[in-house]
Design a protein around this motif. Structure first.
Motif, mmCIF file in Angstrom:
data_model
loop_
_atom_site.group_PDB
_atom_site.id
_atom_site.type_symbol
_atom_site.label_atom_id
_atom_site.label_comp_id
_atom_site.label_asym_id
_atom_site.label_seq_id
_atom_site.Cartn_x
_atom_site.Cartn_y
_atom_site.Cartn_z
ATOM 1 N N ALA A 6 15.485 -7.381 -9.133
ATOM 2 C CA ALA A 6 14.243 -7.680 -9.838
ATOM 3 C C ALA A 6 13.612 -6.389 -10.323
ATOM 4 O O ALA A 6 13.767 -5.340 -9.702
ATOM 5 C CB ALA A 6 13.267 -8.417 -8.914
ATOM 6 N N ALA A 7 12.926 -6.483 -11.446
ATOM 7 C CA ALA A 7 12.142 -5.366 -11.959
ATOM 8 C C ALA A 7 10.682 -5.763 -11.889
ATOM 9 O O ALA A 7 10.311 -6.867 -12.281
ATOM 10 C CB ALA A 7 12.532 -5.049 -13.394
ATOM 11 N N LEU A 8 9.879 -4.905 -11.371
ATOM 12 C CA LEU A 8 8.450 -5.150 -11.253
ATOM 13 C C LEU A 8 7.765 -4.384 -12.380
ATOM 14 O O LEU A 8 7.810 -3.156 -12.418
ATOM 15 C CB LEU A 8 7.966 -4.670 -9.883
ATOM 16 C CG LEU A 8 6.567 -5.023 -9.459
ATOM 17 C CD1 LEU A 8 6.352 -6.537 -9.462
ATOM 18 C CD2 LEU A 8 6.296 -4.473 -8.077
ATOM 19 N N SER A 17 2.849 -0.101 -7.678
ATOM 20 C CA SER A 17 3.115 0.931 -6.667
ATOM 21 C C SER A 17 2.711 0.459 -5.280
ATOM 22 O O SER A 17 3.371 0.784 -4.284
ATOM 23 C CB SER A 17 2.379 2.223 -7.012
ATOM 24 O OG SER A 17 2.902 2.782 -8.188
ATOM 25 N N THR A 18 1.658 -0.319 -5.208
ATOM 26 C CA THR A 18 1.209 -0.839 -3.911
ATOM 27 C C THR A 18 2.272 -1.732 -3.294
ATOM 28 O O THR A 18 2.526 -1.671 -2.080
ATOM 29 C CB THR A 18 -0.119 -1.598 -4.069
ATOM 30 O OG1 THR A 18 -1.088 -0.694 -4.603
ATOM 31 C CG2 THR A 18 -0.607 -2.153 -2.747
ATOM 32 N N VAL A 19 2.914 -2.566 -4.098
ATOM 33 C CA VAL A 19 3.984 -3.432 -3.585
ATOM 34 C C VAL A 19 5.101 -2.568 -2.996
ATOM 35 O O VAL A 19 5.579 -2.824 -1.878
ATOM 36 C CB VAL A 19 4.528 -4.357 -4.694
ATOM 37 C CG1 VAL A 19 5.796 -5.071 -4.249
ATOM 38 C CG2 VAL A 19 3.463 -5.364 -5.108
ATOM 39 N N LEU A 23 6.202 -2.443 1.020
ATOM 40 C CA LEU A 23 7.576 -2.737 1.449
ATOM 41 C C LEU A 23 8.197 -1.547 2.175
ATOM 42 O O LEU A 23 8.846 -1.720 3.213
ATOM 43 C CB LEU A 23 8.431 -3.148 0.255
ATOM 44 C CG LEU A 23 8.181 -4.548 -0.281
ATOM 45 C CD1 LEU A 23 8.945 -4.767 -1.585
ATOM 46 C CD2 LEU A 23 8.562 -5.604 0.747
ATOM 47 N N ALA A 24 7.988 -0.351 1.667
ATOM 48 C CA ALA A 24 8.520 0.843 2.334
ATOM 49 C C ALA A 24 7.884 1.027 3.714
ATOM 50 O O ALA A 24 8.567 1.366 4.681
ATOM 51 C CB ALA A 24 8.296 2.076 1.465
ATOM 52 N N ALA A 25 6.583 0.792 3.813
ATOM 53 C CA ALA A 25 5.904 0.919 5.107
ATOM 54 C C ALA A 25 6.407 -0.140 6.090
ATOM 55 O O ALA A 25 6.601 0.151 7.279
ATOM 56 C CB ALA A 25 4.397 0.825 4.922
ATOM 57 N N LEU A 152 16.330 -2.535 -1.312
ATOM 58 C CA LEU A 152 16.386 -1.171 -1.843
ATOM 59 C C LEU A 152 15.248 -0.998 -2.839
ATOM 60 O O LEU A 152 15.082 -1.809 -3.747
ATOM 61 C CB LEU A 152 17.726 -0.912 -2.531
ATOM 62 C CG LEU A 152 18.963 -1.039 -1.649
ATOM 63 C CD1 LEU A 152 20.225 -0.861 -2.484
ATOM 64 C CD2 LEU A 152 18.935 -0.039 -0.514
ATOM 65 N N LEU A 153 14.489 0.042 -2.669
ATOM 66 C CA LEU A 153 13.335 0.294 -3.526
ATOM 67 C C LEU A 153 13.613 1.496 -4.416
ATOM 68 O O LEU A 153 13.839 2.594 -3.927
ATOM 69 C CB LEU A 153 12.094 0.554 -2.667
ATOM 70 C CG LEU A 153 11.737 -0.552 -1.677
ATOM 71 C CD1 LEU A 153 10.630 -0.088 -0.745
ATOM 72 C CD2 LEU A 153 11.331 -1.807 -2.419
ATOM 73 N N PHE A 154 13.612 1.248 -5.717
ATOM 74 C CA PHE A 154 13.786 2.323 -6.694
ATOM 75 C C PHE A 154 12.508 2.417 -7.496
ATOM 76 O O PHE A 154 11.997 1.419 -7.981
ATOM 77 C CB PHE A 154 14.963 2.020 -7.639
ATOM 78 C CG PHE A 154 16.276 1.943 -6.933
ATOM 79 C CD1 PHE A 154 16.980 3.090 -6.624
ATOM 80 C CD2 PHE A 154 16.806 0.717 -6.564
ATOM 81 C CE1 PHE A 154 18.195 3.020 -5.965
ATOM 82 C CE2 PHE A 154 18.019 0.639 -5.901
ATOM 83 C CZ PHE A 154 18.717 1.786 -5.603
#
Length: 171
Positions: A6-8, A17-19, A23-25, A152-154
């Protein structure tokens, strides 16, 4: 619930950026590092328009084997901003699998029950989920943890993108 890829996209200041930050946190909180909640969700990360000391994060995730999970995290910040504790709950298909509240872990496991199969105290500044070992009676909990770890967060970093091109191409 995003697709497998998915692309946000959205306007500046829309929360993209908050999303990614949340997710990273969550990956840091529920992954193998078992970091303190106050490190991952610091006092200044609270909603700016809210004067409250609590943050609530809710995540709904669809996993291929077990379906939809719901994870709720409530971070309680001290007024000084120096420390934070957490409450959390994981449900799937209407069944409570795990609850951590007031420094006490409640493990329900895979068999639906109104009564936890185990209760015990734990550090209220950290999630117990990272140290919960896989067993036959908690496969759903580990399926959720595996799903979250697989995200995976890019993220583009505009400040790292050169503003001039070295070569021009005709389109």
């Amino acid at each position: 619930v995003p697709a497998s890829v998915a692309a946000l996209v959205g306007p500046n200041g829309g929360g993209k950026s908050t999303v990614f930050d949340v997710l990273a946190a969550l990956q840091g909180l529920l992954g193998g590092t078992a970091l303190q909640v106050g490190t991952l969700f610091p006092f200044l990360s609270r909603t700016r328009w809210s004067q409250g000391l609590d943050q609530t994060i809710e995540l709904e995730a669809h996993e291929a084997t077990y379906g939809t999970f719901r994870y709720r995290l409530r971070v309680h910040h001290e007024a000084s901003g120096r420390d934070a504790t957490l409450d959390e709950e994981l449900t799937q298909g209407g069944d409570t699998l795990y609850r951590f509240s007031d420094g006490e872990v409640h493990l329900f496991g895979d068999q639906a029950s109104a009564v936890p199969r185990a209760k015990f105290p734990a550090d209220p500044r950290r999630s117990f989920l990272p140290v919960l070992e896989p067993r036959q009676d908690n496969k759903r909990i580990h399926s959720f943890k595996d799903w979250l770890a697989s995200v995976l967060l890019f993220r583009l970093k505009p400040d790292r993108i050169p503003f001039e091109t070295e070569v021009e191409h005709d389109v």
